[in-house]
Write an enzyme that holds these catalytic residues in place. Structure first.
Site, short mmCIF file in Angstrom:
data_model
loop_
_atom_site.label_atom_id
_atom_site.label_comp_id
_atom_site.label_asym_id
_atom_site.label_seq_id
_atom_site.Cartn_x
_atom_site.Cartn_y
_atom_site.Cartn_z
N ASP A 43 67.51 97.50 50.55
CA ASP A 43 67.87 97.36 49.13
C ASP A 43 67.41 98.60 48.40
O ASP A 43 66.22 98.91 48.36
CB ASP A 43 67.19 96.12 48.54
N SER B 179 61.62 89.74 51.23
CA SER B 179 61.81 91.09 50.68
C SER B 179 60.49 91.84 50.78
O SER B 179 59.45 91.32 50.33
CB SER B 179 62.25 91.00 49.23
N ASP C 281 74.35 93.88 43.88
CA ASP C 281 73.39 93.01 43.19
C ASP C 281 73.54 93.30 41.69
O ASP C 281 74.32 92.64 41.00
CB ASP C 281 71.98 93.35 43.71
N GLY D 139 66.59 86.93 44.80
CA GLY D 139 65.41 86.41 44.11
C GLY D 139 64.91 87.40 43.08
O GLY D 139 65.16 88.60 43.17
N LYS E 154 72.51 86.08 42.07
CA LYS E 154 71.27 85.70 41.38
C LYS E 154 71.67 84.97 40.10
O LYS E 154 72.21 85.59 39.17
CB LYS E 154 70.45 86.93 40.99
N GLU F 74 72.05 97.22 50.19
CA GLU F 74 72.21 96.56 48.89
C GLU F 74 72.09 97.57 47.76
O GLU F 74 71.15 98.37 47.73
CB GLU F 74 71.15 95.47 48.74
N LYS G 145 64.18 92.18 54.50
CA LYS G 145 64.84 93.16 53.60
C LYS G 145 63.80 94.19 53.22
O LYS G 145 62.71 93.85 52.76
CB LYS G 145 65.36 92.43 52.36
N LEU G 146 64.15 95.45 53.44
CA LEU G 146 63.23 96.54 53.11
C LEU G 146 63.72 97.26 51.86
O LEU G 146 64.90 97.66 51.79
CB LEU G 146 63.17 97.56 54.27
N LYS G 147 62.84 97.43 50.90
CA LYS G 147 63.16 98.24 49.74
C LYS G 147 63.18 99.70 50.19
O LYS G 147 62.30 100.13 50.96
CB LYS G 147 62.09 98.06 48.66
O1 LIG Z 1 61.99 87.31 46.84
C1 LIG Z 1 62.10 87.56 45.62
O2 LIG Z 1 62.11 86.73 44.71
C2 LIG Z 1 62.28 89.03 45.25
C3 LIG Z 1 63.42 89.60 46.01
C4 LIG Z 1 63.67 91.01 45.54
O3 LIG Z 1 63.47 91.94 46.27
N1 LIG Z 1 64.05 91.14 44.29
C5 LIG Z 1 64.30 92.48 43.78
C6 LIG Z 1 65.75 92.80 43.84
O4 LIG Z 1 66.10 93.93 43.48
O5 LIG Z 1 66.52 91.98 44.33
C7 LIG Z 1 63.68 92.58 42.44
C8 LIG Z 1 62.33 92.63 42.40
C9 LIG Z 1 61.65 92.72 41.18
C10 LIG Z 1 62.39 92.74 40.01
C11 LIG Z 1 63.77 92.69 40.06
C12 LIG Z 1 64.42 92.60 41.30
#
Ligand SMILES: O=C(O)CCC(=O)N[C@@H](C(=O)O)c1ccccc1
Length: 368
Positions: free
Chosen positions: A189, A135, A239, A291, A263, A214, A161-163
């Site tokens: 995401d 991510s 999610d 994650g 999750k 996502e 995965k790109l935010k």
């Molecule tokens: O690789 C990891 O553990 C993080 C993956 C990720 O992007 N988590 C995001 C999500 O929205 O899924 C997240 C990040 C921080 C806090 C909550 C969620």
């Protein structure tokens, strides 16, 4: 297996780099670990709640409080706590799924360590290693993003995965697709940052051959996600919207998504996570393991889950070094884009005592 007590332990885990999403930027995780003690041994669970209620309504201080006041005392009445009995004992309390997940995982870990069963065997893993995605947070510039993605691709991650958020979506995705080609497994995401009015803009992502988009809309918008899904070619993945197998059933029947990010921390633990997996598999809906920046303890359990047969897409099960210079367990190290599923009893990993002592900021013992 009678529980004799529960320890709530807070650890401060600095991130190797700031991690920016549409709802905020993380630089350090204040993690709540739960240790269940029985006459036979102990078990560990990790609460995924963030410091502030920005991803969901839960936050780490609140999780610690609800564990102390309600959830841990509820286990005292159990004649002998197995995970299923413990899950039933916590059911009357509404919500607080991340707090419940941490406690139930610790109970399950204690139970499995005592019987010499791994999480993978207990859950029904079909693989002994899983392909790993990574991510990538929102960056200050496209060049910085491309450098970060290049580093992860060089490390061997099989999916990126790109935010995204309004103002940081089409352009960075285009740049990554142009730089790394069409073979790179790529998804985005949004963490609920858009509205249905953004549908025409989100449809511009269709040209990039993404695996999924996502959580484009707020978590309580199943009907609007279904309306959006009908207007996009890119599959919609949920999610934050999916907090139980019941939510998953509703989302599938409404057509709100065609993929689900599972999750365990978000849905109340690994038993419910497996129920979602089973439901989705029966309905031809792909799942992957998300994650929450877990330490090696949560990461170990997630890898066992990600090895189940219905987990057909690479998850956010990155190596430890993606987030932490020093993990509380032996680090998970990527090997040819995969991570090995732990095979030992329970989680199959243990906290490293010296590291745990170093990062611990508080402990609280709760007799049961
Ligand atoms: O690789 C990891 O553990 C993080 C993956 C990720 O992007 N988590 C995001 C999500 O929205 O899924 C997240 C990040 C921080 C806090 C909550 C969620």
């Amino acid at each position: 297996m009678k529980i004799t007590g529960v320890e709530l332990r807070r650890v401060a885990m600095p991130l190797v780099a700031p991690f920016r999403t549409s709802f905020g930027t993380e630089t350090e995780r204040d993690v709540l670990l739960v240790r269940v003690v029985t006459p036979e041994g102990e078990g560990w669970g990790e609460c995924v709640a963030m410091s502030d209620p920005l991803y969901s309504s839960e936050y780490v201080d609140g999780a610690a409080e609800v564990l102390r006041r309600f959830l841990v005392p509820a286990l005292a009445a159990l004649p002998g706590a197995g995970a299923h009995a413990a899950e039933r004992a916590l059911a009357p309390f509404k919500g607080h799924r991340m707090a419940k997940a941490a406690l139930l995982t610790a109970v399950l870990d204690a139970e499995l360590r005592a019987t010499g069963t791994s999480f993978a065997d207990f859950l029904g893993a079909a693989r002994d290693r899983v392909p790993c995605g990574v991510s990538v947070g929102i960056m200050d510039s496209v060049p910085r993003l491309l450098d970060a993605v290049a580093g992860y691709v060089d490390e061997g991650y099989v999916r990126v995965k790109l935010k995204i958020e309004p103002g940081w979506d089409v352009e960075p995705v285009r740049a990554v697709r142009e730089r790394f080609g069409d073979d790179l497994l790529l998804q985005v995401d949004a963490n609920a940052a858009y509205t249905l009015a953004d549908a025409p803009h989100l449809a511009r992502l269709d040209e990039f051959g993404l695996l999924l988009v996502e959580q484009p809309l707020p978590e309580d918008d199943l009907v609007q996600h279904a309306a959006l899904a009908r207007r996009l070619r890119t599959p919609v993945c949920l999610d934050e919207s999916i907090e139980s197998a019941r939510d998953a059933a509703a989302a599938i029947s409404l057509g709100a998504c065609s993929i689900i990010n599972v999750k365990p921390g978000r849905v109340g633990g690994y038993l419910e996570a497996r129920r979602i997996h089973d439901l989705c598999r029966a309905n031809g809906v792909a799942v992957w393991c998300g994650g929450m920046l877990e330490t090696g303890l949560g990461r170990a359990a997630n890898l066992a889950l990600a090895a189940l047969p219905g987990f057909t897409l690479p998850g956010d099960t990155s190596g430890s070094r993606r987030y932490y210079a020093t993990d509380v367990t032996e680090p998970f190290v990527l090997d040819d884009g995969h991570l090995a599923v732990p095979t030992g009893p329970g989680l199959g990993v243990d906290p490293l005592p010296d590291v745990l002592a170093e990062v611990t900021t508080s402990t609280r013992w709760l007799p049961v």
